[in-house]
Design a protein around this motif. Structure first.
Motif, PDB file in Angstrom:
ATOM      1  N   ILE A 129      -3.847  -6.954  -1.440  1.00 16.18           N
ATOM      2  CA  ILE A 129      -2.962  -5.797  -1.309  1.00 16.18           C
ATOM      3  C   ILE A 129      -3.793  -4.535  -1.521  1.00 16.18           C
ATOM      4  O   ILE A 129      -4.564  -4.441  -2.483  1.00 16.18           O
ATOM      5  N   SER A 130      -3.673  -3.599  -0.588  1.00 15.01           N
ATOM      6  CA  SER A 130      -4.368  -2.306  -0.685  1.00 15.01           C
ATOM      7  C   SER A 130      -3.314  -1.202  -0.632  1.00 15.01           C
ATOM      8  O   SER A 130      -2.519  -1.145   0.317  1.00 15.01           O
ATOM      9  N   VAL A 131      -3.333  -0.360  -1.667  1.00 18.49           N
ATOM     10  CA  VAL A 131      -2.394   0.763  -1.716  1.00 18.49           C
ATOM     11  C   VAL A 131      -3.207   2.042  -1.907  1.00 18.49           C
ATOM     12  O   VAL A 131      -3.962   2.173  -2.880  1.00 18.49           O
ATOM     13  N   MET A 132      -3.055   2.971  -0.960  1.00 15.15           N
ATOM     14  CA  MET A 132      -3.773   4.251  -1.018  1.00 15.15           C
ATOM     15  C   MET A 132      -2.724   5.369  -0.994  1.00 15.15           C
ATOM     16  O   MET A 132      -1.834   5.371  -0.133  1.00 15.15           O
ATOM     17  N   THR A 133      -2.851   6.257  -1.965  1.00 12.46           N
ATOM     18  CA  THR A 133      -1.815   7.292  -2.096  1.00 12.46           C
ATOM     19  C   THR A 133      -2.451   8.662  -2.265  1.00 12.46           C
ATOM     20  O   THR A 133      -3.613   8.798  -2.666  1.00 12.46           O
TER      21      THR A 133
END
Length: 704
Positions: free
Chosen positions: A680-684
């Motif tokens: 899982i990759s989350v970029m914010t």
């Protein structure tokens, strides 16, 4: 003339004074015993037609007086053979004839004289057991004591009791008949010798005269000769010999029809042509059935019903579970095919058994003998790989260091590292003689990937259904232009994403490329992780170096100190160490050389030249590559100072992750170790850590 007449009268008196001995025939008639001493009466009776008689008719019972004798002379030839039946025979010309020539047909007698009477009738005076008279027209003269031959073409064998044969008509040159035994000869003529014996002339199959032999020393047979009992097995090894289906039929087949097959031999025949022939039997339904006769030169004698050993040298795969593997051809048990079903062995040789079956002699790849097996239990394979066997299972690759082969001559097509993290269909497999099973892999599009050792795979089911639910979750709760999310199953590569291709500043997630490549170099033994390198400011002067300062602890150390790659890799993971990343880039990635850039470009699917710009999908691809590369880097990423926030915060399982912070950017990308791990990759930008934690928790509830 009167003297000759008186002599005849005197001779007649002598004959009357010494009356002949008479034998009683089967019809009760009297028969004169004037023939040669060894006349075969049973043979003679066979020659008599039903309407013949041995008694002279009344019309022929004339007498000759002395006054009727015109002349008595020596005959022109010394022997006379009776060739006509029912001619009168006189014991005394002065007396009436009482018998005929019929009982003495074809017999030969010595001629004492020739008598001419005044009425022109000619007689021969013959000597047998007694002296008697016949008309000259009753037979033919001969110079040979064998007399006139009776044409009688036949085939004979010489009896074992025989000792002698002769090569001349005077029976002077005797030969040992042992050389004639166990052979078949052609006889063209029957001779009834003056000595009372019957003789046959003998010729070989090429027409060469051999000699004379008593007919009593022979047995009439066919052109093949007499049957000599045998009990042996032979295998056909020459294919172009005639095969006779009976002893009298012409050949319409050849041994080619039964080439390399084994038969029981029950009889041996010595043909007149000088060759020996076997009678051949097959076993059908437990019975011996004769299939014909053939020259023994077409065969090799076998040690038993299994036949002779025949070289084969092919690979076979066991395809039937219901056969026994035998220790020997007495059928001693060794194993069962159900215990080795599907395996491939080398059949070095074979035996074509007389029961009609073929048996392979099997060896494993190490040369260990396995036993004898009926060929019906196997299929011949094109090579050591064995036969193709259907399977149709879904698998994933579990070992990144396995080659995929183009063929079974081991031409390399690809490596498993390039195919990790996707589902493949193993349409079939080959059970190789080396003991390994090789799957033939196809991707979802049906493109063939190559052959791979099954030990580098495991069966799996598609995670597409779960990722579909994740996608529904993301669509419902997390549609935000400032958030990029990418989720990927490490089982089959199924994905879900929101803004997965949106580029963000990488911040410290940009350290993933150098961490991956350094571990890859360690795994390939290109660098020693425990060798120490000098820490200098040169690491900060590369074009892709992180700024001095920032996160980490290496910046607090003095230049000139020495550190191992392993230590710096741990610090870079644990503390997100900027100087540590530069140290790895300098020593582990060879200053970010082109080879390193090409490898990262291959993984993310675009040209990579700087770490500052990345998206969630590309970070997922880098983490997938790290997962399948393996190594201590994943352990170090699982134990960081950031494990109580972002992705791991609400999860009860291990997470190997890399955070990134820069200004308003907050990222976390990781591998979540559920039973079947996922990335899982989350970029914010401008949302904070808690959003990342909630997204991670919601996705986990579906993927766990």
């Amino acid at each position: 003339m009167k003297k000759l007449g008186m002599a005849l009268v005197g001779l007649g008196w002598l004959l009357v004074a010494s009356p002949p001995v008479f034998a009683t025939s089967e019809s009760g008639q009297s028969q004169s015993s004037i023939s040669s001493s060894t006349t075969n009466t049973s043979q003679t009776s066979k020659e008599l037609p039903a309407n013949t008689t041995t008694t002279a008719p009344q019309s022929q019972r004339k007498t000759v007086t002395s006054s009727q004798v015109a002349k008595e002379t020596n005959a022109s030839h010394p022997y006379f053979t009776i060739t006509k039946k029912e001619q009168p025979v006189w014991e005394d010309l002065a007396s009436a004839a009482v018998t005929t020539t019929t009982p003495h047909y074809n017999q030969t007698f010595q001629v004492l004289s020739k008598i001419l009477t005044t009425d022109g009738t000619e007689y021969y005076k013959l000597k047998g057991q007694t002296i008697f008279y016949v008309r000259t027209l009753s037979g033919r003269l001969s110079d040979s004591p064998f007399g006139i031959p009776t044409s009688q073409v036949q085939y004979v064998s010489v009896k074992t009791t025989s000792n002698t044969y002769w090569q001349d008509i005077n029976l002077q040159v005797a030969q040992n008949s042992a050389t004639l035994k166990k052979r078949t000869w052609q006889s063209r003529n029957l001779y009834r010798h003056v000595n009372g014996e019957n003789y046959l002339d003998l010729y070989n199959g090429q027409g060469k005269f051999i000699g004379y032999i008593k007919s009593a020393d022979t047995t009439t047979t066919t052109i093949f000769g007499l049957a000599e009992k045998q009990q042996k097995y032979v295998t056909v090894t020459k294919a172009n010999y005639p095969l006779f289906q009976s002893l009298t039929a012409n050949s319409t087949l050849t041994t080619k029809k039964y080439d390399k097959q084994t038969f029981l031999v029950k009889e041996l025949y010595h043909h007149v042509d000088g060759n020996d022939y076997y009678s051949l039997y097959q076993t059908k339904n437990g019975k011996h059935v004769r299939i014909g006769f053939a020259n023994i030169k077409a065969f090799t004698t076998a040690p038993g019903p299994q036949g002779i050993y025949q070289s084969f040298s092919k690979y076979v795969t066991i395809t039937n579970k219901n056969y026994q593997i035998h220790q020997n051809f007495a059928w001693r048990y060794r194993n069962k095919t159900k215990n080795v079903y599907g395996k491939t062995y080398r059949a070095r040789g074979l035996y074509r058994h007389a029961n009609g079956a073929t048996y392979y002699t099997l060896y494993d790849q190490k040369g260990k003998w396995q036993g004898y097996l009926n060929s019906a239990a196997v299929k011949v394979a094109p090579g050591a790989q064995g036969i193709y066997q259907k399977w149709g299972k879904t698998v994933i690759l579990t070992n990144k260091n396995q080659p995929l082969w183009q063929n079974f001559q081991w031409k390399k097509k690809n490596t498993s590292q390039n195919l990790m993290g996707n589902l493949y269909i193993a349409r079939g497999y080959y059970q190789h003689a080396n003991g390994s099973r090789y799957l033939t892999l196809y991707n979802k599009a049906g493109k063939w990937q190559g052959y791979i050792n099954a030990g580098a795979t495991k069966q799996a089911t598609s995670k597409a259904a779960k990722l579909k639910k994740v996608q529904q979750l993301l669509n419902k709760k997390y549609k935000n232009k400032n958030v990029g999310i990418h989720v990927m199953s490490l089982t089959d590569g199924s994905t879900a994403q929101i803004n997965g291709n949106k580029n963000f500043h990488a911040a410290s997630t940009g350290k993933l490329p150098v961490l991956y490549y350094t571990q890859k170099q360690i795994n390939a033994k290109k660098i020693n992780p425990y060798k120490k390198y000098r820490y200098t400011d040169a690491i900060n002067k590369m074009s892709l170096s992180y700024m001095r300062g920032g996160a980490g602890i290496l910046q607090s150390k003095r230049y000139g100190n020495y550190y191992s790659i392993d230590t710096i890799m741990n610090w870079t993971c644990k503390y997100s160490d900027n100087q540590g990343a530069n140290f790895l880039g300098y020593y582990g990635a060879n200053k970010y050389d082109q080879k390193m850039k090409n490898e990262i470009s291959r993984i993310i699917g675009r040209k990579w030249s700087r770490f500052s710009i990345i998206n969630a999908k590309e970070n997922s691809q880098l983490l997938k590559a790290m997962y399948f590369e393996g190594g201590k880097v994943l352990t170090y990423l699982s134990h960081t100072t950031y494990d109580q926030q972002r992705l791991p915060k609400y999860l009860p399982v291990r997470v190997a992750h890399k955070i990134g912070d820069l200004g308003g950017y907050a990222h976390d990308c990781g591998i979540v170790y559920t039973k079947e791990p996922y990335v899982i990759s989350v970029m914010t930008q401008g949302t904070g850590y808690e959003v990342i934690s909630k997204i991670s928790k919601d996705v986990y509830q579906i993927m766990k």
